[in-house]
Scaffold this motif. Structure first.
Motif, PDB file in Angstrom:
ATOM      1  N   GLN A 136       0.785  -1.210  -0.007  1.00  0.00           N
ATOM      2  CA  GLN A 136       0.053  -0.127   0.070  1.00  0.00           C
ATOM      3  C   GLN A 136       0.953   1.140  -0.125  1.00  0.00           C
ATOM      4  N   SER A 137       0.530   2.176  -0.950  1.00  0.00           N
ATOM      5  CA  SER A 137       1.168   3.571  -0.850  1.00  0.00           C
ATOM      6  C   SER A 137       0.350   4.565  -1.228  1.00  0.00           C
ATOM      7  N   ILE A 138       0.707   5.986  -1.015  1.00  0.00           N
ATOM      8  CA  ILE A 138      -0.078   7.003  -1.048  1.00  0.00           C
ATOM      9  C   ILE A 138       0.809   7.962  -2.281  1.00  0.00           C
ATOM     10  N   LEU A 139      -0.013   8.764  -2.776  1.00  0.00           N
ATOM     11  CA  LEU A 139       0.610   9.586  -3.992  1.00  0.00           C
ATOM     12  C   LEU A 139      -0.392  10.783  -3.766  1.00  0.00           C
ATOM     13  N   ALA A 140       0.245  11.937  -3.355  1.00  0.00           N
ATOM     14  CA  ALA A 140      -0.552  13.117  -3.387  1.00  0.00           C
ATOM     15  C   ALA A 140       0.170  14.292  -3.801  1.00  0.00           C
ATOM     16  N   GLY A 141      -0.535  15.576  -4.095  1.00  0.00           N
ATOM     17  CA  GLY A 141       0.374  16.568  -4.598  1.00  0.00           C
ATOM     18  C   GLY A 141       0.061  17.097  -5.980  1.00  0.00           C
ATOM     19  N   GLY A 142      -0.748  16.212  -6.898  1.00  0.00           N
ATOM     20  CA  GLY A 142      -0.936  16.751  -8.119  1.00  0.00           C
ATOM     21  C   GLY A 142      -2.193  17.515  -8.321  1.00  0.00           C
ATOM     22  N   SER A 143      -2.498  18.041  -9.572  1.00  0.00           N
ATOM     23  CA  SER A 143      -3.772  18.724  -9.907  1.00  0.00           C
ATOM     24  C   SER A 143      -4.056  18.713 -11.428  1.00  0.00           C
ATOM     25  N   THR A 144      -5.324  18.815 -11.688  1.00  0.00           N
ATOM     26  CA  THR A 144      -5.578  18.756 -13.097  1.00  0.00           C
ATOM     27  C   THR A 144      -6.350  20.093 -13.559  1.00  0.00           C
ATOM     28  N   LEU A 145      -5.946  21.408 -12.945  1.00  0.00           N
ATOM     29  CA  LEU A 145      -6.536  22.652 -13.315  1.00  0.00           C
ATOM     30  C   LEU A 145      -6.280  22.893 -14.629  1.00  0.00           C
ATOM     31  N   ILE A 307       3.364  14.409  13.026  1.00  0.00           N
ATOM     32  CA  ILE A 307       2.969  12.968  13.868  1.00  0.00           C
ATOM     33  C   ILE A 307       1.584  12.707  13.842  1.00  0.00           C
ATOM     34  N   SER A 308       0.977  11.660  13.297  1.00  0.00           N
ATOM     35  CA  SER A 308      -0.401  11.627  13.320  1.00  0.00           C
ATOM     36  C   SER A 308      -0.767  10.250  14.044  1.00  0.00           C
ATOM     37  N   THR A 309      -2.255  10.147  13.901  1.00  0.00           N
ATOM     38  CA  THR A 309      -2.804   8.879  14.839  1.00  0.00           C
ATOM     39  C   THR A 309      -3.134   7.785  14.170  1.00  0.00           C
ATOM     40  N   GLY A 310      -3.022   8.105  12.625  1.00  0.00           N
ATOM     41  CA  GLY A 310      -3.232   7.037  11.689  1.00  0.00           C
ATOM     42  C   GLY A 310      -2.144   7.071  10.534  1.00  0.00           C
ATOM     43  N   PRO A 311      -2.149   6.156   9.533  1.00  0.00           N
ATOM     44  CA  PRO A 311      -1.053   6.185   8.689  1.00  0.00           C
ATOM     45  C   PRO A 311      -1.325   7.402   7.790  1.00  0.00           C
ATOM     46  N   VAL A 312      -0.300   8.097   7.366  1.00  0.00           N
ATOM     47  CA  VAL A 312      -0.316   9.149   6.475  1.00  0.00           C
ATOM     48  C   VAL A 312       0.819   9.183   5.479  1.00  0.00           C
ATOM     49  N   ALA A 313       0.898  10.008   4.629  1.00  0.00           N
ATOM     50  CA  ALA A 313       2.267  10.220   3.870  1.00  0.00           C
ATOM     51  C   ALA A 313       2.134  11.582   3.180  1.00  0.00           C
ATOM     52  N   PRO A 314       3.273  12.613   3.396  1.00  0.00           N
ATOM     53  CA  PRO A 314       3.048  13.801   3.079  1.00  0.00           C
ATOM     54  C   PRO A 314       3.980  14.041   1.854  1.00  0.00           C
ATOM     55  N   PHE A 315       3.806  15.094   1.153  1.00  0.00           N
ATOM     56  CA  PHE A 315       4.354  15.497  -0.241  1.00  0.00           C
ATOM     57  C   PHE A 315       4.318  17.151  -0.445  1.00  0.00           C
ATOM     58  N   LEU A 316       5.504  17.351  -0.579  1.00  0.00           N
ATOM     59  CA  LEU A 316       5.976  18.809  -0.886  1.00  0.00           C
ATOM     60  C   LEU A 316       5.658  19.242  -2.268  1.00  0.00           C
ATOM     61  N   ARG A 317       5.279  20.497  -2.242  1.00  0.00           N
ATOM     62  CA  ARG A 317       4.937  20.911  -3.578  1.00  0.00           C
ATOM     63  C   ARG A 317       5.330  22.279  -3.565  1.00  0.00           C
TER      64      ARG A 317
END
Length: 429
Positions: A136-145, A307-317
């Protein structure tokens, strides 16, 4: 600093694999006596004015091989020798002309790392290559404006097909579509999913990638018409470090979660005034995303501890003057970091950001690869961020060694174009 939540939805994508003749099949090969595979999987792109260079840094000198895979097999391969400098750069155009594809780098040792640097007219992107697939993995930070495009590339260098389920969000909420279920990624192929065609006008996109069979290495690809970015999906965790270089424009961190229920998070800030505990906090809705705006702080390099109470993934843009760059955070500090690809774009200026989140001052040694033109000792006080600016030059990359654990990120700037990537921590380095 202003924090705000962004929750998002995505619709169906189409999967297309590159159709090329099948050749010899690449496969992962574990390093003898090591639990970690001495390999890396890299996104590549050749054609339409773009080219890829794969930078390799090895702690022990040695030989290796880069194999381009697409359409069910290998389309070309090249051997390399890191030699005395402990580094090498492989131009993919000399190996295979395949469009968007994947590369399997067989590295000299598990204490090695690789990165892709993709460049062209109006485009500069870089990212460290993934070494270990995750279920399992997370991918965030993109957009389609308007004028923006985000793709998800799923790379499978293995001998068996993979099956992937996607959970996709935007500011509109969760998209429920059966076509996100059971996406097939054929063996030794790269599947690309185009989000602009199916989800135009989305400001924030977060994707949870669940691999139900086989293995894949996912990356995001982004273009805004002026520049682009390539960044890796990462497995979720409950503690992260995010390093952010100074920026003249937009700077934000997008935090996605795979948890089905709400997740609370707290952010500690390392900045010009040292450590600010409890700098920000918030709640991420289940399988949603939150956006933390750092723009008001962007005149100086900063770092976050999340620090979070559940699994997260952060992304810098980062966005400035048409340039855009993205990368993921890192889970832990380390005493040894490799930064393949740093400084490799001709004419680019390179910046290294070092975070010492510990209670003791750190003495670090920043070394260029190939060795000979730079070896700089840098003091990083406890609970602080230090920036090292390097003059334009042609490097294979950089390495960083410290007497106490630190975290490192590098950035290349070429006119308005920019690229960022977190370093690769090396255990027992």
């Amino acid at each position: 600093m202003k924090g705000y939540l962004a929750v998002g939805v995505i619709t169906l994508l189409t999967v297309a694999t590159l159709l090329v003749p099948v050749a010899d099949s690449p496969a992962f090969k574990p390093a003898p006596g090591s639990a970690l595979p001495a390999v890396a999987v890299c996104p590549v792109e050749e054609g339409q004015g773009r080219a890829t260079a794969i930078g390799v840094i090895s702690s022990p000198n040695g030989t290796g091989e880069v194999t381009i895979f697409a359409g069910g097999g290998a389309t070309g391969s090249a051997n390399f020798d890191t030699g005395e400098p402990g580094s090498a750069t492989i131009s993919v155009v000399d190996v295979s002309a395949v469009g968007v594809a994947g590369a399997l780098a067989d590295l000299p040792d598990a204490a090695s790392a690789a990165a892709s640097v993709i460049s062209g007219s109006g485009y500069l992107a870089a990212e460290s290559c993934g070494a270990t697939p995750a279920s399992q993995s997370i991918l965030a930070g993109g957009s389609t404006l308007s004028g923006e495009n985000m793709d998800i590339q799923l790379m499978n260098p293995y001998a068996g097909d993979a099956t992937v389920d996607l959970t996709v969000w935007s500011e509109a909420g969760l998209e429920s579509d059966p076509s996100f279920d059971s996406v097939i990624v054929p063996a030794r192929s790269s599947a690309t999913l185009d989000l602009r065609e199916l989800l135009p006008g989305r400001e924030t996109i977060s994707v949870v990638i669940d691999v139900t069979s086989g293995s894949v290495i996912p990356v995001g690809r982004f273009s805004n018409g002026s520049d682009g970015a390539v960044w890796r999906a990462v497995p979720p965790a409950q503690e992260w470090l995010v390093l952010a270089p100074a920026s003249q424009g937009l700077s934000k961190v997008i935090i996605g979660t795979a948890a089905p229920a709400d997740v609370s998070y707290q952010i500690d800030l390392y900045g010009a005034d040292g450590l600010s505990e409890g700098f920000a906090e918030g709640v991420i809705p289940g399988r949603g995303a939150a956006t933390v705006d750092l723009t008001s702080l962007s005149t100086d390099a900063v770092a976050l501890r999340i620090i979070s109470t559940g699994p997260v993934a952060p992304f810098l843009r980062l966005e400035a003057d048409g340039g855009v760059a993205m990368t993921a955070g890192v889970e832990t500090a380390a005493t040894s970091w490799l930064m393949p690809g740093a400084g490799s774009a001709i004419g680019s200026a390179t910046r290294v950001v070092i975070l010492n989140s510990g209670l003791e001052d750190a003495t670090t040694l920043l070394t260029d690869r190939p060795k000979g033109t730079l070896e700089r000792e840098v003091l990083v006080p406890a609970s602080s961020v230090v920036v090292v600016d390097l003059a334009p030059g042609i490097l294979d990359g950089l390495s960083l060694d410290s007497d106490v654990p630190v975290a490192a990120l590098w950035m290349m700037q070429l006119g308005p174009l920019s690229a960022i990537a977190t370093g690769v921590p090396i255990e027992n380095g």
